[in-house]
Scaffold this motif. Structure first.
Motif, PDB file in Angstrom:
ATOM      1  N   THR A   1     -42.335 -85.821 -41.298  1.00  0.00           N
ATOM      2  CA  THR A   1     -42.401 -85.799 -39.839  1.00  0.00           C
ATOM      3  C   THR A   1     -43.848 -85.582 -39.410  1.00  0.00           C
ATOM      4  O   THR A   1     -44.652 -85.018 -40.158  1.00  0.00           O
TER       5      THR A   1
ATOM      6  N   GLY B   1     -39.970 -86.395 -35.185  1.00  0.00           N
ATOM      7  CA  GLY B   1     -38.670 -85.729 -35.045  1.00  0.00           C
ATOM      8  C   GLY B   1     -38.624 -84.858 -33.800  1.00  0.00           C
ATOM      9  O   GLY B   1     -39.642 -84.354 -33.337  1.00  0.00           O
ATOM     10  N   ASP B   2     -37.380 -84.649 -33.303  1.00  0.00           N
ATOM     11  CA  ASP B   2     -37.271 -83.687 -32.196  1.00  0.00           C
ATOM     12  C   ASP B   2     -37.424 -82.261 -32.728  1.00  0.00           C
ATOM     13  O   ASP B   2     -37.498 -81.307 -31.956  1.00  0.00           O
ATOM     14  N   SER B   3     -37.531 -82.120 -34.061  1.00  0.00           N
ATOM     15  CA  SER B   3     -37.907 -80.831 -34.651  1.00  0.00           C
ATOM     16  C   SER B   3     -39.275 -80.402 -34.111  1.00  0.00           C
ATOM     17  O   SER B   3     -39.614 -79.215 -34.157  1.00  0.00           O
TER      18      SER B   3
ATOM     19  N   ASP C   1     -37.496 -90.155 -32.616  1.00  0.00           N
ATOM     20  CA  ASP C   1     -36.198 -89.462 -32.666  1.00  0.00           C
ATOM     21  C   ASP C   1     -35.650 -89.305 -31.247  1.00  0.00           C
ATOM     22  O   ASP C   1     -36.308 -88.694 -30.394  1.00  0.00           O
TER      23      ASP C   1
ATOM     24  N   LYS D   1     -34.279 -93.149 -34.186  1.00  0.00           N
ATOM     25  CA  LYS D   1     -33.209 -92.487 -34.941  1.00  0.00           C
ATOM     26  C   LYS D   1     -32.334 -91.741 -33.948  1.00  0.00           C
ATOM     27  O   LYS D   1     -32.837 -91.192 -32.977  1.00  0.00           O
TER      28      LYS D   1
ATOM     29  N   HIS E   1     -28.347 -90.798 -38.650  1.00  0.00           N
ATOM     30  CA  HIS E   1     -28.599 -89.436 -39.139  1.00  0.00           C
ATOM     31  C   HIS E   1     -27.256 -88.708 -39.196  1.00  0.00           C
ATOM     32  O   HIS E   1     -26.627 -88.495 -38.168  1.00  0.00           O
TER      33      HIS E   1
ATOM     34  N   LEU F   1     -30.011 -91.497 -42.774  1.00  0.00           N
ATOM     35  CA  LEU F   1     -30.591 -90.257 -43.299  1.00  0.00           C
ATOM     36  C   LEU F   1     -29.472 -89.219 -43.402  1.00  0.00           C
ATOM     37  O   LEU F   1     -28.723 -89.014 -42.445  1.00  0.00           O
TER      38      LEU F   1
ATOM     39  N   GLU G   1     -28.591 -85.211 -44.081  1.00  0.00           N
ATOM     40  CA  GLU G   1     -29.258 -83.900 -44.064  1.00  0.00           C
ATOM     41  C   GLU G   1     -28.323 -82.806 -44.591  1.00  0.00           C
ATOM     42  O   GLU G   1     -27.159 -82.729 -44.185  1.00  0.00           O
TER      43      GLU G   1
ATOM     44  N   LEU H   1     -37.273 -87.083 -47.165  1.00  0.00           N
ATOM     45  CA  LEU H   1     -38.000 -86.700 -45.948  1.00  0.00           C
ATOM     46  C   LEU H   1     -38.212 -85.190 -45.968  1.00  0.00           C
ATOM     47  O   LEU H   1     -37.322 -84.455 -46.410  1.00  0.00           O
TER      48      LEU H   1
ATOM     49  N   ILE I   1     -40.114 -81.931 -43.418  1.00  0.00           N
ATOM     50  CA  ILE I   1     -40.809 -81.565 -42.182  1.00  0.00           C
ATOM     51  C   ILE I   1     -42.255 -81.196 -42.545  1.00  0.00           C
ATOM     52  O   ILE I   1     -42.474 -80.387 -43.454  1.00  0.00           O
TER      53      ILE I   1
HETATM   54  O1  KIV Z   1     -36.115 -83.848 -35.905  1.00  0.00           O
HETATM   55  C1  KIV Z   1     -36.245 -83.981 -37.111  1.00  0.00           C
HETATM   56  O2  KIV Z   1     -37.288 -83.728 -37.719  1.00  0.00           O
HETATM   57  C2  KIV Z   1     -35.077 -84.441 -37.840  1.00  0.00           C
HETATM   58  C3  KIV Z   1     -35.024 -84.090 -39.284  1.00  0.00           C
HETATM   59  C4  KIV Z   1     -34.590 -82.675 -39.451  1.00  0.00           C
HETATM   60  C5  KIV Z   1     -34.136 -84.985 -40.034  1.00  0.00           C
HETATM   61  O3  KIV Z   1     -34.203 -85.004 -37.279  1.00  0.00           O
END
Ligand code: KIV
Length: 309
Positions: free
Chosen positions: A22, A43-45, A83, A113, A137, A180, A182, A213, A215
């Motif tokens: 990410t 990612g929305d992470s 994302d 995604k 996902h 993906l 998880e 993948l 983070i």
């Molecule tokens: O937002 C993100 O980084 C994700 C990963 C956890 C797969 O969706």
């Protein structure tokens, strides 16, 4: 040269794992591209690791677009997936297509995604029909953790495994280019992978998938509140090499002001190179990163009518 889905399929056919990470901003996506990453997920992470939210739920489309635009600037030659944040695709197919198009037109993403299986298959199909590549996902989908009762490993029971499999087949049917998975036991994700013809990637889904993948902030040890079992910080492995490299620079000014390579950028790039190398030579993930099933749980799963031997 920028890789695309034909390259990803070739990698899958050859049994060569794909490495992705990410990124949420310009400098880190620059490092990822320089390190030779195959693909980047905005990612929305990012809502948690960059913006400090407790979950991904508050993340908005405009925050995602700001991050995605910066990532594209840092990594102009890398396949980038945007994302879709919670609320940007579930309500209607029109809204889903509209927001997916924003990732492509405004941020220059190559694909999007979204989280979920059969329940969003109509939205996925509409986005694919609009000419946009979609990655599915499944497994632990952070936007709906409250319906799982928290961050819990998925695919351990027959019901959970079969649901994920049916969702994955539904997404494949709807036209996604990859799925993906998880936080799932390796045996369950291996089964999903055997059933699908498209690439299946994992984050915490064991080694028997087509790519890994992680983070960015877990790889670099930059996020304090929580680090999942499947994540590894690669900084300790590279720090000596980095210090030796710094020692070898006699006079940093002789590198030229524009080309000075004496800071965090080099460290991040070297760290990502290790991650990529370990994914490619199949030494990451190791056993300690994998969610294990008890023998009893595994033999129950093997009774599923969908279990391929
Ligand atoms: O937002 C993100 O980084 C994700 C990963 C956890 C797969 O969706």
């Amino acid at each position: 040269m920028k890789k695309g889905i034909k390259d990803f399929i070739k990698l899958k056919k050859k049994g060569d794992p794909l490495a992705w990470v990410t990124a949420y901003d310009y400098p880190f996506s620059y490092c990822a591209e320089q390190a030779g990453i195959d693909m980047i997920l905005v990612g929305d992470s990012g809502g948690m690791v960059q913006l400090g939210y407790e979950t991904t739920n508050p993340v908005s489309m405009s925050e995602m677009l700001t991050m995605a635009k910066a990532v594209r600037k840092g990594a102009p030659d890398t396949f980038i997936i945007g994302d879709m944040p919670q609320g940007s695709y579930e309500i209607s197919t029109n809204l889903a297509v509209e927001n997916a198009l924003r990732f492509v037109k405004e941020a220059g993403c190559d694909a999007i995604k979204c989280e979920g299986g059969r329940r969003i298959a109509d939205k996925v199909k509409a986005i694919v029909d609009a000419g946009i590549l979609v990655c599915g996902h499944l497994g632990l989908t952070p936007q709906s953790t409250s319906s799982f009762g928290g961050y819990k490993v998925q695919g351990k029971s027959i019901i959970s495994f079969e649901n994920i499999l049916k969702d994955a087949l539904g997404l494949q049917e709807a036209g996604v280019f990859a799925v993906l998975l998880e936080a799932m036991p390796a045996e369950s994700s291996e089964q999903i992978s055997k059933h699908l013809t498209i690439p299946v990637y994992g984050i915490g889904a064991g080694p028997y998938v087509d790519g890994q993948l992680l983070i960015m902030h877990d790889i670099l040890g930059l996020y304090q509140p929580f680090r999942p079992k499947f994540a590894e910080c690669f900084i300790p492995e590279i720090i000596l090499e980095y210090c030796t490299y710094l020692d070898s620079i006699k006079d940093v000014h002789s590198m030229g002001v524009e080309t000075r390579r004496d800071g965090l950028l080099v460290l991040v790039q070297l760290t990502l190179e290790i991650y990529i190398r370990k994914v490619k030579n199949k030494t990451f993930p190791r056993e300690e990163h994998v969610y294990q099933l008890s023998e009893k749980a595994l033999s129950k799963l093997q009774n599923s009518e969908y279990w391929i031997r």
